[in-house]
Design a protein around this motif. Structure first.
Motif, mmCIF file in Angstrom:
data_model
loop_
_atom_site.group_PDB
_atom_site.id
_atom_site.type_symbol
_atom_site.label_atom_id
_atom_site.label_comp_id
_atom_site.label_asym_id
_atom_site.label_seq_id
_atom_site.Cartn_x
_atom_site.Cartn_y
_atom_site.Cartn_z
ATOM 1 N N CYS A 1 -69.849 -7.857 -23.941
ATOM 2 C CA CYS A 1 -70.192 -7.463 -25.313
ATOM 3 C C CYS A 1 -70.732 -6.040 -25.253
ATOM 4 C CB CYS A 1 -71.242 -8.390 -25.920
ATOM 5 S SG CYS A 1 -70.712 -10.108 -26.088
ATOM 6 N N LEU A 2 -70.558 -5.311 -26.354
ATOM 7 C CA LEU A 2 -70.964 -3.915 -26.384
ATOM 8 C C LEU A 2 -71.509 -3.576 -27.762
ATOM 9 C CD1 LEU A 2 -70.872 -1.178 -24.782
ATOM 10 C CD2 LEU A 2 -68.659 -0.775 -25.871
ATOM 11 N N ASN A 3 -72.673 -2.911 -27.799
ATOM 12 C CA ASN A 3 -73.202 -2.369 -29.057
ATOM 13 C C ASN A 3 -73.976 -1.098 -28.755
ATOM 14 O OD1 ASN A 3 -75.668 -3.192 -28.042
ATOM 15 N ND2 ASN A 3 -76.084 -4.673 -29.650
ATOM 16 N N ASP A 4 -74.680 -0.575 -29.744
ATOM 17 C CA ASP A 4 -75.392 0.688 -29.560
ATOM 18 C C ASP A 4 -76.577 0.571 -28.622
ATOM 19 O OD1 ASP A 4 -73.805 2.363 -31.121
ATOM 20 O OD2 ASP A 4 -74.758 1.668 -32.972
ATOM 21 N N LYS A 5 -77.086 -0.645 -28.412
ATOM 22 C CA LYS A 5 -78.258 -0.824 -27.568
ATOM 23 C C LYS A 5 -77.907 -0.968 -26.089
ATOM 24 C CE LYS A 5 -81.599 -0.864 -30.652
ATOM 25 N NZ LYS A 5 -82.362 -2.079 -30.914
ATOM 26 N N GLY A 6 -76.787 -1.644 -25.786
ATOM 27 C CA GLY A 6 -76.453 -1.885 -24.385
ATOM 28 C C GLY A 6 -75.136 -2.614 -24.236
ATOM 29 N N SER A 7 -74.846 -3.014 -23.010
ATOM 30 C CA SER A 7 -73.622 -3.765 -22.695
ATOM 31 C C SER A 7 -74.004 -5.030 -21.941
ATOM 32 C CB SER A 7 -72.659 -2.914 -21.861
ATOM 33 O OG SER A 7 -73.307 -2.353 -20.740
ATOM 34 N N LEU A 8 -73.298 -6.106 -22.245
ATOM 35 C CA LEU A 8 -73.602 -7.432 -21.704
ATOM 36 C C LEU A 8 -72.374 -7.958 -20.981
ATOM 37 C CD1 LEU A 8 -75.555 -9.935 -21.650
ATOM 38 C CD2 LEU A 8 -74.440 -10.659 -23.776
ATOM 39 N N PHE A 9 -72.564 -8.531 -19.793
ATOM 40 C CA PHE A 9 -71.466 -9.054 -18.997
ATOM 41 C C PHE A 9 -71.818 -10.453 -18.503
ATOM 42 C CE2 PHE A 9 -71.555 -4.477 -18.586
ATOM 43 C CZ PHE A 9 -70.230 -4.099 -18.759
ATOM 44 N N SER A 10 -70.772 -11.227 -18.193
ATOM 45 C CA SER A 10 -70.978 -12.537 -17.567
ATOM 46 C C SER A 10 -69.812 -12.826 -16.636
ATOM 47 C CB SER A 10 -71.101 -13.652 -18.615
ATOM 48 O OG SER A 10 -69.846 -13.918 -19.215
ATOM 49 N N CYS A 11 -70.079 -13.608 -15.609
ATOM 50 C CA CYS A 11 -69.042 -14.011 -14.655
ATOM 51 C C CYS A 11 -69.088 -15.522 -14.492
ATOM 52 C CB CYS A 11 -69.236 -13.313 -13.315
ATOM 53 S SG CYS A 11 -70.710 -13.822 -12.403
ATOM 54 N N PRO A 12 -67.961 -16.141 -14.173
ATOM 55 C CA PRO A 12 -67.943 -17.598 -13.985
ATOM 56 C C PRO A 12 -68.520 -17.981 -12.635
ATOM 57 C CG PRO A 12 -65.770 -16.688 -13.568
ATOM 58 C CD PRO A 12 -66.630 -15.541 -14.015
ATOM 59 N N PRO A 13 -68.851 -19.269 -12.440
ATOM 60 C CA PRO A 13 -69.316 -19.709 -11.110
ATOM 61 C C PRO A 13 -68.196 -19.602 -10.088
ATOM 62 C CG PRO A 13 -69.017 -21.583 -12.599
ATOM 63 C CD PRO A 13 -68.857 -20.350 -13.430
ATOM 64 N N LYS A 14 -68.556 -19.363 -8.847
ATOM 65 C CA LYS A 14 -67.579 -19.184 -7.771
ATOM 66 C C LYS A 14 -67.275 -20.512 -7.084
ATOM 67 C CE LYS A 14 -67.738 -14.669 -8.261
ATOM 68 N NZ LYS A 14 -68.827 -14.587 -9.248
ATOM 69 N N GLU A 15 -66.162 -20.522 -6.348
ATOM 70 C CA GLU A 15 -65.773 -21.726 -5.621
ATOM 71 C C GLU A 15 -66.734 -22.047 -4.492
ATOM 72 O OE1 GLU A 15 -61.808 -21.205 -4.310
ATOM 73 O OE2 GLU A 15 -60.917 -21.291 -6.319
ATOM 74 N N ASP A 16 -67.432 -21.008 -3.988
ATOM 75 C CA ASP A 16 -68.383 -21.256 -2.903
ATOM 76 C C ASP A 16 -69.709 -21.813 -3.392
ATOM 77 O OD1 ASP A 16 -69.435 -19.085 -4.169
ATOM 78 O OD2 ASP A 16 -69.351 -17.726 -2.461
ATOM 79 N N GLY A 17 -69.813 -22.096 -4.688
ATOM 80 C CA GLY A 17 -71.033 -22.663 -5.242
ATOM 81 C C GLY A 17 -71.957 -21.666 -5.898
ATOM 82 N N SER A 18 -71.611 -20.371 -5.866
ATOM 83 C CA SER A 18 -72.467 -19.375 -6.524
ATOM 84 C C SER A 18 -72.475 -19.616 -8.022
ATOM 85 C CB SER A 18 -71.949 -17.965 -6.223
ATOM 86 O OG SER A 18 -71.928 -17.728 -4.835
ATOM 87 N N PRO A 19 -73.632 -19.567 -8.659
ATOM 88 C CA PRO A 19 -73.703 -19.880 -10.095
ATOM 89 C C PRO A 19 -73.173 -18.737 -10.952
ATOM 90 C CG PRO A 19 -75.849 -19.230 -9.288
ATOM 91 C CD PRO A 19 -74.955 -19.271 -8.085
ATOM 92 N N ALA A 20 -72.961 -19.046 -12.222
ATOM 93 C CA ALA A 20 -72.567 -18.028 -13.187
ATOM 94 C C ALA A 20 -73.733 -17.069 -13.420
ATOM 95 C CB ALA A 20 -72.133 -18.671 -14.501
#
Length: 878
Positions: free
Chosen positions: A473-492
């Protein structure tokens, strides 16, 4: 890990030296070979004796295709011959061409044979009736190879100009739908190197040799490059073939290598060392393959795949190797729906005394296997309208019980507004009026780029993304990102990066609970909203402080949007009559802890879905649905008062009125009382690179269909050798007046408020009234400023001016429009009486005395504060 095949199959001299080709019949019982002589050989699978010969065939055969009952061969003399496998003899000629035949292919339903030759056209001839003939000529170049996709709906032509042409065969006349350029090289038809597009068994992609001696996979949905089988060959590739289940790929080249690749990781698992291989074919069911060489030799190789990898051939149909497979990843705009129901292997035995009612009602109980059959088309079964199973049914084996499909609603998939799915190795994470965010898959990591439209306020940046972010997401204040959980068990992970801060630490990351993935998220000036697969809505401040975590009533969650302190969430509700879940939305003010709308219905026509949801620049919720309609929410701050109002129906745009232009629109935003979007052409559903320009359209409430524009609005007369425009005062006035009379007649019979003259005024009145209502709601719910109150007064004044113009039109049309004219006056917002007085003057100007008296009565009651509805039982013009 690669293995060199230890046991070499023996060579069988099938034909004299020259191009030699082989193919198994679909049932795998026989192997057919053709070559440069006039003898065709038939080898029985598993039989080591001499083959059956068919003599007196055509010589110099260059193409072969097989069916269970016959096979077709194309020769250099331009003949296409059909041979019967029942009688092992020549049957008949299917087609003759004036130049050598280069390739033939039989459609999956065995009804058509496609023929490529050195001619500039490709022929489709009926196998059982060769008088049925279709010609493909839009490519305009000689065709070296051609292949049907597994469904038989597409035909891929590899031509000598280095372009792959894709024809659709679903209509009566084949249609060229795509040109895939920049993948194969320019090859002459007699070249030994191959440029054949070999379809993967799942039908979603094909593989093709490239000039760099790699094998490139191209997806069917977007025709973009996917995975590459690289660094295997040192010479031009001459043959290519998928295993029957798509788990393996065999290739041969001029470097004397015959390789077996693993589809999943594009690695070489086995090698042959054979020169001059011209063709490879797999047995449909066994670990067996055959290949031929330009020396006229045939090799039948049992245990073709080494023992340690033979289990790959026993797997069910495998998916094509995508960079980001839309069928397997829980990502942007693509969420595979799991249909619940008892699985056959988990069901107790029928004779078990513990079997309950659910077990007894399973579709496999007794012999009542077809109890629920959608024989009247009423929709008792899921996807009942499909003539064939879905492409991914066989891949994922999602065959469910008829009764479970009957009771299971179809959910709307989740999506991230303003983003696109993966196309090749690129995708847009966010597109809005602030800027755009896009990412490129670099195999080991991604590269994320953030660009802004206004470089005076923000500076573009990009970074190496090891988290593999798939939403932004993007607006005048900042940018927001997200990633899915990995197969090795790393969380989102949720990552926020502000554009400006007054502290040293300027970004933060938050890990979600293990196994929980982000479905959609939004960013406002005050809060960050994240919806997850755990059916949670998680709300944070801009610097990561959790404010609220709750589970909404309508799940699974579909999407969300936010503006300042307001958050809109949308989810699946109860099933409707059509079997689709009803979309429900909730709007709440997080700061005040107020719920504006609670589980209200999103107004959609039957079968339609929401394509995007966002807030306008004035802070009003808007949606864009799959029918091409833009709607906004009116009175949404008042509980149970909200109503969806259409702002624009893109199907009624004047640019589409002729019917010749086909395009769709990717929504971006609503700002400055305009719809901002990206125009998509060529059947595209999402924008791609390079980034297209934004377009904007004025609002137009759907009142009537747009009329096609006339080709010429000016009359032209010839004076000597010049064309001159005239104003209708010279010859030809009669024709002009006649056409104008026709137009006036049509407008007389039409709705008076949607005629050519009054339609713009009607639109202006509706849109101004809508803006005034939304602004009035805003002022009631917040501390109004002087500028806001002045803006509302200007809007009301504009409404009254528009109504005055409509009143003038009604008065000009005649006395019979008096009652409609009086209604126009009653719609005026002015309470001081000045606009009513102006309306009376308009009526007097056109000599409408009775109307003028009625208008004065309305003005007197309004100034006195009386109810204008009093006395409406009487006829005002009695």
């Amino acid at each position: 890990m690669t293995t060199l095949i230890a046991s070499r199959p023996r060579s069988r001299p099938a034909h004299p030296p020259g191009a030699t080709y082989c193919a198994y019949t679909p049932d795998g019982t026989r192997l057919v070979t053709v070559g440069s002589n006039n003898t065709t050989r038939l080898y029985k699978t598993g039989y080591e004796g001499e083959p059956t010969n068919i003599d007196d065939c055509q010589e110099q055969n260059l193409a072969l295709a097989t069916s269970n009952n016959y096979f077709v061969a194309g020769s250099e003399d331009g003949t296409v011959s059909l041979y019967s496998l029942d009688t092992n003899a020549f049957d008949r000629f299917l087609l003759r061409t004036s130049l050598p035949v280069r390739d033939v292919a039989i459609s999956p339903d065995h009804q058509w044979c496609a023929v490529a030759s050195d001619e500039l056209t490709v022929r489709l001839v009926g196998v059982h009736d060769n008088t049925q003939l279709r010609t493909l000529k839009e490519h305009g170049k000689p065709t070296k190879h051609l292949t049907f996709d597994p469904k038989g709906s597409l035909l891929a032509l590899s031509c000598t100009d280095g372009v792959i042409y894709i024809y659709s065969l679903t209509a009566e006349h084949p249609e060229l739908i795509r040109k895939v350029d920049g993948v194969i090289g320019r090859l002459e038809t007699e070249s030994e190197a191959s440029s054949r597009a070999v379809w993967h068994p799942d039908g979603r992609a094909f593989a093709v040799p490239t000039p760099t001696r790699d094998i490139q996979v191209i997806s069917k949905n977007d025709w973009e490059k996917q995975r590459v089988f690289r660094n295997g060959h040192d010479g031009d590739i001459t043959a290519l073939s998928w295993s029957p289940n798509g788990a393996l790929l065999a290739s041969a080249g001029k470097d004397k290598k015959l390789l077996i690749w693993s589809t999943k990781d594009q690695s070489v698992i086995a090698r042959y060392e054979y020169p001059n291989v011209t063709d490879i074919c797999w047995h449909p069911t066994k670990n067996l393959a055959s290949f031929t060489t330009s020396d006229g030799e045939l090799y039948i190789s049992p245990d073709f795949v080494p023992e340690q990898f033979a289990s790959l051939l026993r797997l069910p149909k495998q998916p094509a190797p995508f960079i980001h497979d839309p069928l397997t990843e829980l990502s942007n705009n693509t969420r595979r729906l799991e249909v619940s129901g008892p699985k056959p292997d988990a069901r107790p035995r029928r004779d078990s005394v513990d079997a309950d009612l659910d077990d007894l009602l399973d579709e496999n109980y007794g012999d009542d296997d077809d109890f629920v059959v959608d024989d009247d088309g009423a929709g008792y079964t899921l996807n009942a309208g499909r003539k064939r199973p879905a492409e991914d049914d066989a891949i994922y084996e999602s065959h469910t019980a008829k009764r479970s499909n009957f009771v299971q609603p179809q959910h709307h998939p989740s999506f991230q507004p303003g983003s696109t799915p993966w196309r090749g190795n690129r995708k847009y994470l966010c597109l809005n009026l602030i800027g755009f965010v896009w990412t490129v898959d670099q195999d080991s990591h991604n590269t994320v780029t953030v660009e802004f439209y206004d470089h005076e306020f923000h500076r573009d940046f990009h970074f190496t993304d090891t988290f593999l972010y798939d939403k932004a997401c993007l607006n005048d204040k900042g940018s927001l990102f997200s990633c899915p959980p990995k197969e090795d068990g790393s969380p989102a992970v949720v990552f926020y990066r502000p554009h400006e801060t007054w502290t040293q630490r300027n970004d933060w990351r938050i890990q979600l609970p293990k196994g929980e993935a982000v479905l959609a998220m939004s960013l406002s000036d005050s809060y960050i909203t994240v919806t997850t697969t755990g059916n949670y809505v998680r709300i944070y401040t801009l610097f990561g402080i959790p404010v609220r975590v709750y589970r909404p009533k309508s799940t699974p969650i579909v999407t969300c949007a936010s503006w300042r302190d307001y958050v809109l969430t949308m989810g699946n509700g109860p099933a409707g009559a059509d079997g689709m879940s009803r979309l429900l939305y909730t709007i709440e003010n997080i700061k005040r802890d107020e719920v504006c709308q609670n589980e209200d219905t999103v107004a959609l026509p039957e079968g339609a879905t929401v394509k995007s949801v966002f807030f306008s620049d004035n802070g009003d919720p808007c949606i864009y649905d799959s029918t091409g309609t833009l709607l906004t929410l009116l009175h949404w701050r008042r509980p149970s008062r909200a109503v969806w109002v259409p702002l624009l129906d893109t199907r009624l745009l004047p640019r589409l009125a002729s019917g010749r232009k086909k395009e769709s629109y990717f929504p971006i935003a609503v700002a400055d009382n305009k719809f901002h979007c990206i125009i998509l052409k060529g059947g595209d559903q999402y924008p791609y690179f390079p980034r297209p320009l934004l377009s904007e359209f004025d609002f137009a409430v759907p009142l009537t269909s747009a009329k096609p524009k006339k080709q010429s609005r000016k009359k032209k007369t010839r004076s000597g050798d010049d064309l001159m425009d005239v104003d209708g005062e010279d010859e030809g006035d009669n024709d002009s007046s006649a056409s104008e009379a026709d137009d006036s007649d049509s407008e007389t019979n039409a709705d008076p408020l949607t005629t050519k003259e009054s339609l713009p005024l009607t639109q202006s009145f509706l849109l101004s009234s809508l803006r005034a209502a939304q602004l009035s709601d805003t002022l009631e719910s917040s501390r109004s400023t002087a500028s806001q109150r002045a803006a509302l007064a200007r809007l009301e004044l504009d409404i009254d001016k528009t109504l005055l113009q409509l009143l003038a039109i009604e008065c000009r049309e005649g006395e019979d429009r008096g009652m409609r004219a009086l209604e126009v006056v009653k719609l005026m917002k002015d309470r001081t009486g000045r606009m009513i007085e102006a309306a009376g003057k308009v009526a007097e100007r056109y000599g409408r005395r009775i109307l003028g008296e009625k208008i004065r009565e309305v003005g007197e009651r309004r100034v006195a504060g009386e109810d204008e509805s009093e006395g409406e039982e009487e006829d005002p013009f009695a």
